[in-house]
Design an enzyme around this catalytic site. Sequence first.
Site, mmCIF file in Angstrom:
data_model
loop_
_atom_site.group_PDB
_atom_site.id
_atom_site.type_symbol
_atom_site.label_atom_id
_atom_site.label_comp_id
_atom_site.label_asym_id
_atom_site.label_seq_id
_atom_site.Cartn_x
_atom_site.Cartn_y
_atom_site.Cartn_z
ATOM 1 N N GLU A 160 6.388 -45.448 5.889
ATOM 2 C CA GLU A 160 5.899 -44.339 5.062
ATOM 3 C C GLU A 160 5.284 -43.293 5.999
ATOM 4 O O GLU A 160 4.468 -43.648 6.849
ATOM 5 C CB GLU A 160 4.845 -44.911 4.100
ATOM 6 N N PRO A 183 9.178 -34.658 -3.372
ATOM 7 C CA PRO A 183 8.970 -33.345 -3.968
ATOM 8 C C PRO A 183 8.141 -32.392 -3.108
ATOM 9 O O PRO A 183 7.186 -32.813 -2.452
ATOM 10 C CB PRO A 183 8.241 -33.647 -5.288
ATOM 11 N N ASN A 184 8.571 -31.151 -3.139
ATOM 12 C CA ASN A 184 7.886 -30.017 -2.491
ATOM 13 C C ASN A 184 8.031 -29.999 -0.967
ATOM 14 O O ASN A 184 7.592 -29.045 -0.322
ATOM 15 C CB ASN A 184 6.399 -29.964 -2.890
ATOM 16 N N ALA A 204 4.113 -36.328 -3.333
ATOM 17 C CA ALA A 204 3.133 -36.724 -4.357
ATOM 18 C C ALA A 204 3.510 -38.021 -5.063
ATOM 19 O O ALA A 204 2.626 -38.680 -5.648
ATOM 20 C CB ALA A 204 2.973 -35.596 -5.369
ATOM 21 N N HIS A 246 3.472 -39.388 6.331
ATOM 22 C CA HIS A 246 2.864 -38.188 5.744
ATOM 23 C C HIS A 246 2.534 -37.223 6.867
ATOM 24 O O HIS A 246 1.985 -37.638 7.903
ATOM 25 C CB HIS A 246 1.582 -38.529 4.985
ATOM 26 N N LEU A 247 2.844 -35.975 6.642
ATOM 27 C CA LEU A 247 2.521 -34.953 7.639
ATOM 28 C C LEU A 247 1.009 -34.811 7.786
ATOM 29 O O LEU A 247 0.486 -34.703 8.899
ATOM 30 C CB LEU A 247 3.123 -33.612 7.212
ATOM 31 N N SER A 248 0.335 -34.791 6.647
ATOM 32 C CA SER A 248 -1.117 -34.579 6.672
ATOM 33 C C SER A 248 -1.839 -35.923 6.699
ATOM 34 O O SER A 248 -1.251 -36.968 6.389
ATOM 35 C CB SER A 248 -1.542 -33.801 5.428
ATOM 36 N N TYR A 281 0.431 -28.402 6.390
ATOM 37 C CA TYR A 281 1.716 -29.058 6.663
ATOM 38 C C TYR A 281 2.466 -28.503 7.867
ATOM 39 O O TYR A 281 3.514 -29.041 8.234
ATOM 40 C CB TYR A 281 2.599 -28.979 5.407
ATOM 41 N N ARG A 327 -8.332 -35.968 2.821
ATOM 42 C CA ARG A 327 -8.136 -34.939 1.797
ATOM 43 C C ARG A 327 -8.755 -35.403 0.470
ATOM 44 O O ARG A 327 -9.752 -36.114 0.476
ATOM 45 C CB ARG A 327 -6.635 -34.631 1.691
ATOM 46 N N ARG A 384 4.817 -23.730 2.505
ATOM 47 C CA ARG A 384 3.832 -24.458 1.715
ATOM 48 C C ARG A 384 2.594 -24.797 2.547
ATOM 49 O O ARG A 384 2.689 -25.541 3.517
ATOM 50 C CB ARG A 384 4.498 -25.752 1.251
ATOM 51 N N ASP A 386 9.142 -50.206 -6.737
ATOM 52 C CA ASP A 386 10.030 -51.267 -7.216
ATOM 53 C C ASP A 386 11.419 -51.157 -6.597
ATOM 54 O O ASP A 386 12.049 -52.177 -6.296
ATOM 55 C CB ASP A 386 10.127 -51.232 -8.747
ATOM 56 N N ARG A 443 -5.429 -38.812 -2.998
ATOM 57 C CA ARG A 443 -4.363 -38.996 -1.998
ATOM 58 C C ARG A 443 -4.564 -40.260 -1.166
ATOM 59 O O ARG A 443 -3.726 -40.639 -0.374
ATOM 60 C CB ARG A 443 -4.271 -37.786 -1.069
ATOM 61 N N ASN A 490 8.948 -40.034 3.275
ATOM 62 C CA ASN A 490 7.759 -39.279 2.906
ATOM 63 C C ASN A 490 7.914 -38.991 1.417
ATOM 64 O O ASN A 490 8.651 -38.090 1.033
ATOM 65 C CB ASN A 490 7.645 -37.975 3.697
ATOM 66 N N HIS A 503 1.511 -41.312 -4.646
ATOM 67 C CA HIS A 503 0.279 -41.631 -5.371
ATOM 68 C C HIS A 503 0.529 -41.971 -6.833
ATOM 69 O O HIS A 503 -0.418 -42.236 -7.567
ATOM 70 C CB HIS A 503 -0.680 -40.429 -5.273
HETATM 71 O O1 LIG Z 1 3.569 -33.634 -0.917
HETATM 72 C C1 LIG Z 1 2.715 -34.188 -0.234
HETATM 73 C C2 LIG Z 1 2.901 -34.294 1.203
HETATM 74 C C3 LIG Z 1 2.319 -35.536 1.842
HETATM 75 O O2 LIG Z 1 3.166 -36.639 1.600
HETATM 76 C C4 LIG Z 1 2.277 -35.297 3.373
HETATM 77 O O3 LIG Z 1 3.337 -35.308 3.966
HETATM 78 O O4 LIG Z 1 1.206 -35.074 3.934
HETATM 79 C C5 LIG Z 1 0.930 -35.859 1.285
HETATM 80 C C6 LIG Z 1 0.976 -35.967 -0.225
HETATM 81 O O5 LIG Z 1 -0.329 -36.240 -0.727
HETATM 82 C C7 LIG Z 1 1.446 -34.663 -0.829
HETATM 83 O O6 LIG Z 1 1.543 -34.780 -2.237
#
Ligand SMILES: O=C1C[C@@](O)(C(=O)O)C[C@@H](O)[C@@H]1O
Length: 152
Positions: A101, A13-14, A80, A103-105, A26, A110, A21, A90, A114, A77, A83
């Site tokens: 896995e 998501p997002n 959210a 994550h950009l950040s 990011y 943070r 964003r 599963d 997270r 990735n 978390h």
């Molecule tokens: O949506 C995201 C992006 C994220 O996965 C990242 O790529 O840094 C980190 C997550 O905590 C956040 O909810």
Amino acid sequence: MSTNLRILLLNGPNLNMLGKREPQIYGAATLPQIVDGLIAHAKELNATLTHLQSNAEHELINAIQQSLGQQDFIIINPGAYTHTSVAIRDALLAVAIPFIEVHLSNVHAREEFRRHSYLSDIAKGVICGLGAKGYHYALESAVSSLSTIPSN
Ligand SMILES: O=C1C[C@@](O)(C(=O)O)C[C@@H](O)[C@@H]1O
């Protein structure tokens, strides 16, 4: 090197909002820009990269389930859902396809919430805080780990 390694890239998501964003966190690149670069990189590595971004947990789960016998590796990735989602954990356990896995950040630098991931302990590896390059490192690692598996 073996050919036709099949890699599924999942973005949660997002992540469709990349570029707009919170660019200070990011980065400025859009998701299509990132994915185009990864598809080109995968081709150079003799791999095929398929991508899905979804804001819906069940669509990510369906994609993971459908990967059984169809994909050799997953780069995810989960946004959210990292978390919160026991269900994505599963699904990954059910198909037993190795995954990284990404994550950009740097999720550890943070908010406290997270720092916990429902996926990290069952992942082959975790990359965070390196921006879009993290996906490329995951791709290289996936291909090199798959290429060392002997085939009959
Ligand atoms: O949506 C995201 C992006 C994220 O996965 C990242 O790529 O840094 C980190 C997550 O905590 C956040 O909810």
